[in-house]
Design a protein around this motif. Structure first.
Motif, PDB file in Angstrom:
ATOM      1  N   VAL A 154      20.725 -18.899   0.908  1.00  0.00           N
ATOM      2  CA  VAL A 154      21.454 -19.817   0.036  1.00  0.00           C
ATOM      3  C   VAL A 154      22.957 -19.756   0.298  1.00  0.00           C
ATOM      4  O   VAL A 154      23.628 -20.782   0.426  1.00  0.00           O
ATOM      5  CB  VAL A 154      21.156 -19.520  -1.448  1.00  0.00           C
ATOM      6  CG1 VAL A 154      22.018 -20.408  -2.352  1.00  0.00           C
ATOM      7  CG2 VAL A 154      19.684 -19.721  -1.753  1.00  0.00           C
ATOM      8  N   GLY A 155      23.494 -18.558   0.417  1.00  0.00           N
ATOM      9  CA  GLY A 155      24.935 -18.397   0.587  1.00  0.00           C
ATOM     10  C   GLY A 155      25.405 -18.226   2.010  1.00  0.00           C
ATOM     11  O   GLY A 155      26.601 -18.129   2.264  1.00  0.00           O
ATOM     12  N   GLY A 156      24.461 -18.211   2.964  1.00  0.00           N
ATOM     13  CA  GLY A 156      24.856 -18.018   4.360  1.00  0.00           C
ATOM     14  C   GLY A 156      25.386 -16.614   4.594  1.00  0.00           C
ATOM     15  O   GLY A 156      25.056 -15.680   3.881  1.00  0.00           O
ATOM     16  N   GLY A 157      26.195 -16.491   5.660  1.00  0.00           N
ATOM     17  CA  GLY A 157      26.775 -15.195   5.985  1.00  0.00           C
ATOM     18  C   GLY A 157      26.513 -14.738   7.389  1.00  0.00           C
ATOM     19  O   GLY A 157      27.000 -13.686   7.814  1.00  0.00           O
ATOM     20  N   GLY A 158      25.756 -15.534   8.168  1.00  0.00           N
ATOM     21  CA  GLY A 158      25.443 -15.178   9.543  1.00  0.00           C
ATOM     22  C   GLY A 158      25.182 -16.421  10.363  1.00  0.00           C
ATOM     23  O   GLY A 158      25.859 -17.432  10.186  1.00  0.00           O
ATOM     24  N   ILE A 159      24.188 -16.358  11.255  1.00  0.00           N
ATOM     25  CA  ILE A 159      23.903 -17.494  12.124  1.00  0.00           C
ATOM     26  C   ILE A 159      22.430 -17.880  12.083  1.00  0.00           C
ATOM     27  O   ILE A 159      21.571 -17.071  11.759  1.00  0.00           O
ATOM     28  CB  ILE A 159      24.311 -17.232  13.593  1.00  0.00           C
ATOM     29  CG1 ILE A 159      23.533 -16.046  14.185  1.00  0.00           C
ATOM     30  CG2 ILE A 159      25.811 -17.031  13.703  1.00  0.00           C
ATOM     31  CD1 ILE A 159      23.731 -15.883  15.692  1.00  0.00           C
ATOM     32  N   ASP A 160      22.176 -19.143  12.420  1.00  0.00           N
ATOM     33  CA  ASP A 160      20.848 -19.653  12.753  1.00  0.00           C
ATOM     34  C   ASP A 160      20.828 -19.901  14.255  1.00  0.00           C
ATOM     35  O   ASP A 160      21.877 -20.169  14.867  1.00  0.00           O
ATOM     36  CB  ASP A 160      20.561 -20.970  12.041  1.00  0.00           C
ATOM     37  CG  ASP A 160      20.371 -20.822  10.543  1.00  0.00           C
ATOM     38  OD1 ASP A 160      20.592 -19.709  10.021  1.00  0.00           O
ATOM     39  OD2 ASP A 160      20.026 -21.829   9.893  1.00  0.00           O
ATOM     40  N   VAL A 161      19.640 -19.842  14.852  1.00  0.00           N
ATOM     41  CA  VAL A 161      19.514 -20.093  16.286  1.00  0.00           C
ATOM     42  C   VAL A 161      18.350 -21.041  16.540  1.00  0.00           C
ATOM     43  O   VAL A 161      17.471 -21.212  15.694  1.00  0.00           O
ATOM     44  CB  VAL A 161      19.279 -18.778  17.075  1.00  0.00           C
ATOM     45  CG1 VAL A 161      20.412 -17.788  16.829  1.00  0.00           C
ATOM     46  CG2 VAL A 161      17.933 -18.148  16.721  1.00  0.00           C
ATOM     47  N   VAL A 162      18.360 -21.661  17.707  1.00  0.00           N
ATOM     48  CA  VAL A 162      17.168 -22.338  18.215  1.00  0.00           C
ATOM     49  C   VAL A 162      16.468 -21.332  19.106  1.00  0.00           C
ATOM     50  O   VAL A 162      16.952 -20.995  20.189  1.00  0.00           O
ATOM     51  CB  VAL A 162      17.510 -23.615  19.002  1.00  0.00           C
ATOM     52  CG1 VAL A 162      16.243 -24.199  19.630  1.00  0.00           C
ATOM     53  CG2 VAL A 162      18.167 -24.649  18.095  1.00  0.00           C
ATOM     54  N   ARG A 163      15.372 -20.806  18.618  1.00  0.00           N
ATOM     55  CA  ARG A 163      14.643 -19.763  19.329  1.00  0.00           C
ATOM     56  C   ARG A 163      14.304 -20.195  20.757  1.00  0.00           C
ATOM     57  O   ARG A 163      13.826 -21.297  20.994  1.00  0.00           O
ATOM     58  CB  ARG A 163      13.352 -19.428  18.575  1.00  0.00           C
ATOM     59  CG  ARG A 163      12.539 -18.298  19.160  1.00  0.00           C
ATOM     60  CD  ARG A 163      11.307 -18.011  18.324  1.00  0.00           C
ATOM     61  NE  ARG A 163      10.321 -19.093  18.360  1.00  0.00           N
ATOM     62  CZ  ARG A 163      10.087 -19.927  17.358  1.00  0.00           C
ATOM     63  NH1 ARG A 163      10.790 -19.832  16.238  1.00  0.00           N
ATOM     64  NH2 ARG A 163       9.178 -20.876  17.477  1.00  0.00           N
ATOM     65  N   ALA A 164      14.628 -19.325  21.720  1.00  0.00           N
ATOM     66  CA  ALA A 164      14.319 -19.527  23.137  1.00  0.00           C
ATOM     67  C   ALA A 164      15.129 -20.658  23.776  1.00  0.00           C
ATOM     68  O   ALA A 164      14.832 -21.067  24.897  1.00  0.00           O
ATOM     69  CB  ALA A 164      12.826 -19.771  23.359  1.00  0.00           C
ATOM     70  N   GLU A 194      15.660 -20.782  13.547  1.00  0.00           N
ATOM     71  CA  GLU A 194      15.457 -19.545  12.811  1.00  0.00           C
ATOM     72  C   GLU A 194      16.765 -19.091  12.186  1.00  0.00           C
ATOM     73  O   GLU A 194      17.812 -19.117  12.840  1.00  0.00           O
ATOM     74  CB  GLU A 194      14.954 -18.418  13.733  1.00  0.00           C
ATOM     75  CG  GLU A 194      13.570 -18.627  14.278  1.00  0.00           C
ATOM     76  CD  GLU A 194      13.095 -17.451  15.116  1.00  0.00           C
ATOM     77  OE1 GLU A 194      11.918 -17.467  15.517  1.00  0.00           O
ATOM     78  OE2 GLU A 194      13.904 -16.531  15.380  1.00  0.00           O
ATOM     79  N   ARG A 195      16.693 -18.694  10.925  1.00  0.00           N
ATOM     80  CA  ARG A 195      17.823 -17.988  10.327  1.00  0.00           C
ATOM     81  C   ARG A 195      17.716 -16.536  10.756  1.00  0.00           C
ATOM     82  O   ARG A 195      16.708 -15.885  10.507  1.00  0.00           O
ATOM     83  CB  ARG A 195      17.787 -18.103   8.801  1.00  0.00           C
ATOM     84  CG  ARG A 195      18.933 -17.339   8.109  1.00  0.00           C
ATOM     85  CD  ARG A 195      18.876 -17.521   6.593  1.00  0.00           C
ATOM     86  NE  ARG A 195      17.609 -17.080   6.043  1.00  0.00           N
ATOM     87  CZ  ARG A 195      17.339 -15.812   5.695  1.00  0.00           C
ATOM     88  NH1 ARG A 195      18.260 -14.858   5.857  1.00  0.00           N
ATOM     89  NH2 ARG A 195      16.164 -15.496   5.179  1.00  0.00           N
ATOM     90  N   VAL A 196      18.740 -16.031  11.428  1.00  0.00           N
ATOM     91  CA  VAL A 196      18.706 -14.653  11.898  1.00  0.00           C
ATOM     92  C   VAL A 196      18.903 -13.747  10.686  1.00  0.00           C
ATOM     93  O   VAL A 196      19.938 -13.794  10.017  1.00  0.00           O
ATOM     94  CB  VAL A 196      19.782 -14.407  12.965  1.00  0.00           C
ATOM     95  CG1 VAL A 196      19.725 -12.964  13.457  1.00  0.00           C
ATOM     96  CG2 VAL A 196      19.580 -15.363  14.148  1.00  0.00           C
ATOM     97  N   ASP A 197      17.913 -12.925  10.421  1.00  0.00           N
ATOM     98  CA  ASP A 197      17.859 -12.154   9.180  1.00  0.00           C
ATOM     99  C   ASP A 197      18.708 -10.885   9.303  1.00  0.00           C
ATOM    100  O   ASP A 197      18.185  -9.768   9.328  1.00  0.00           O
ATOM    101  CB  ASP A 197      16.409 -11.803   8.852  1.00  0.00           C
ATOM    102  CG  ASP A 197      16.273 -11.067   7.527  1.00  0.00           C
ATOM    103  OD1 ASP A 197      17.159 -11.242   6.665  1.00  0.00           O
ATOM    104  OD2 ASP A 197      15.292 -10.319   7.365  1.00  0.00           O
ATOM    105  N   THR A 198      20.014 -11.068   9.359  1.00  0.00           N
ATOM    106  CA  THR A 198      20.912  -9.918   9.409  1.00  0.00           C
ATOM    107  C   THR A 198      21.338  -9.512   8.009  1.00  0.00           C
ATOM    108  O   THR A 198      21.467 -10.346   7.114  1.00  0.00           O
ATOM    109  CB  THR A 198      22.168 -10.231  10.242  1.00  0.00           C
ATOM    110  OG1 THR A 198      22.717 -11.489   9.825  1.00  0.00           O
ATOM    111  CG2 THR A 198      21.839 -10.294  11.716  1.00  0.00           C
TER     112      THR A 198
END
Length: 295
Positions: A154-164, A194-198
């Motif tokens: 909801v609040g963000g804080g990192g990155i999303d990626v397109v896997r592969a 994918e939201r990178v779950d950091t």
């Protein structure tokens, strides 16, 4: 020092036995196979909770303005705690594992950022007609981001990626200028996103070709966003020089007919090894088996 032919200079590798070889235990933390398949891995808990708070306080002290900001590399290196993160044993060993190198290079591309949010992209140095070399089989470059808050959905804080997406080409394998609007509307909204779950204190390490974006903020999290960024690569004089040369080119940008200097990039282009680096940092890199290239 600058070589007579103008190519990048690289800090000498330490003598044999001066640093530990890549430990088999690293594979339990980061998987080179996952990195090759997905394009990213997460190194958990590089900073513990008190260290996260210390890093946030330091970043807040350096980045005192409003809006988005980034720290000059010289300021970053001048802070023993922040600069020391990039040479921590776990970080260096993970870089060695992912790159398949005992003596990787650490670029002087180190900074901390506050409240920086970017749309879908691949970092400019790795796309376009001058960057076709990043698709060559021997190329390997690991971008590293240590986030000082959880990547909340909801609040963000990192990155999303397109896997592969590091295995895809969004710009004709370096033959055309990239436009990421179309990929963002397609794969960026597909189940490849994918939201990178950091969590605060984790380091996400991603392939330089991976398409990524700041995680969308759906509701104001009520805190500043901070991240520490640096990059490791294979020791390849041609590729190292190309990367640093592109930084020098990118340090002057023209928009709407107005040219402006990007201070951090301009500073990186002027840096020389070892004189531009604190003595403790240069020694720490040598002890860790890390080389530092400059122009």
């Amino acid at each position: 020092m600058t070589a007579a032919n103008g190519t990048a200079t690289v800090a000498p590798a330490p003598a044999a036995g001066a640093c530990a070889e890549v430990s088999a235990q690293v594979s339990a933390e980061v998987s080179a196979q996952d990195f090759a398949r997905r394009g990213y891995v997460i190194l958990r808990g590089v900073l513990d909770a008190p260290e996260v708070e210390r890093a946030r306080a330091l970043c807040s002290g350096y980045l005192t303005g409003t809006g988005s900001q980034e720290m000059l590399t010289s300021d970053f290196l001048a802070d023993d705690f922040l600069a020391g993160i990039v040479l921590r044993e776990r970080v260096v060993r993970a870089a060695k594992e992912l790159l398949g190198e005992d003596h990787p290079v650490l670029y002087p591309n180190c900074t901390a950022r506050k409240n920086v949010y970017v749309p879908w992209h691949v970092d400019a140095t790795f796309v376009g007609p001058t960057a076709s070399y990043v698709w060559e089989p021997g190329f390997a470059h690991v971008q590293c981001g240590l986030y000082l808050q959880d990547n909340d959905p909801v609040g963000g804080g990192g990155i999303d990626v397109v896997r592969a997406s590091h295995l895809m080409s969004f710009d004709g394998y370096g033959t055309t200028e990239p436009e990421f609007d179309i990929p963002a509307r397609t794969v960026g909204e597909s189940d490849l996103r994918e939201r990178v779950d950091t969590r605060a204190g984790d380091v996400v390490m991603w392939n330089a070709r991976l398409m990524h974006t700041s995680t969308t903020v759906l509701r104001d999290p009520g805190r500043e966003k901070f991240g520490v960024f640096f990059s490791y690569a294979r020791p390849h004089v041609r590729d190292n020089h190309r990367f640093l040369s592109q930084i020098a080119v990118d340090s002057m940008r023209t928009m709407n007919g107005v040219s402006r200097l990007i201070p951090r990039l301009a500073e990186i282009a002027r840096m020389r090894y070892p004189e531009s680096f604190p003595a403790w940092f240069a020694q720490g890199a040598t002890d860790a088996g890390v080389r530092i290239p400059t122009l």
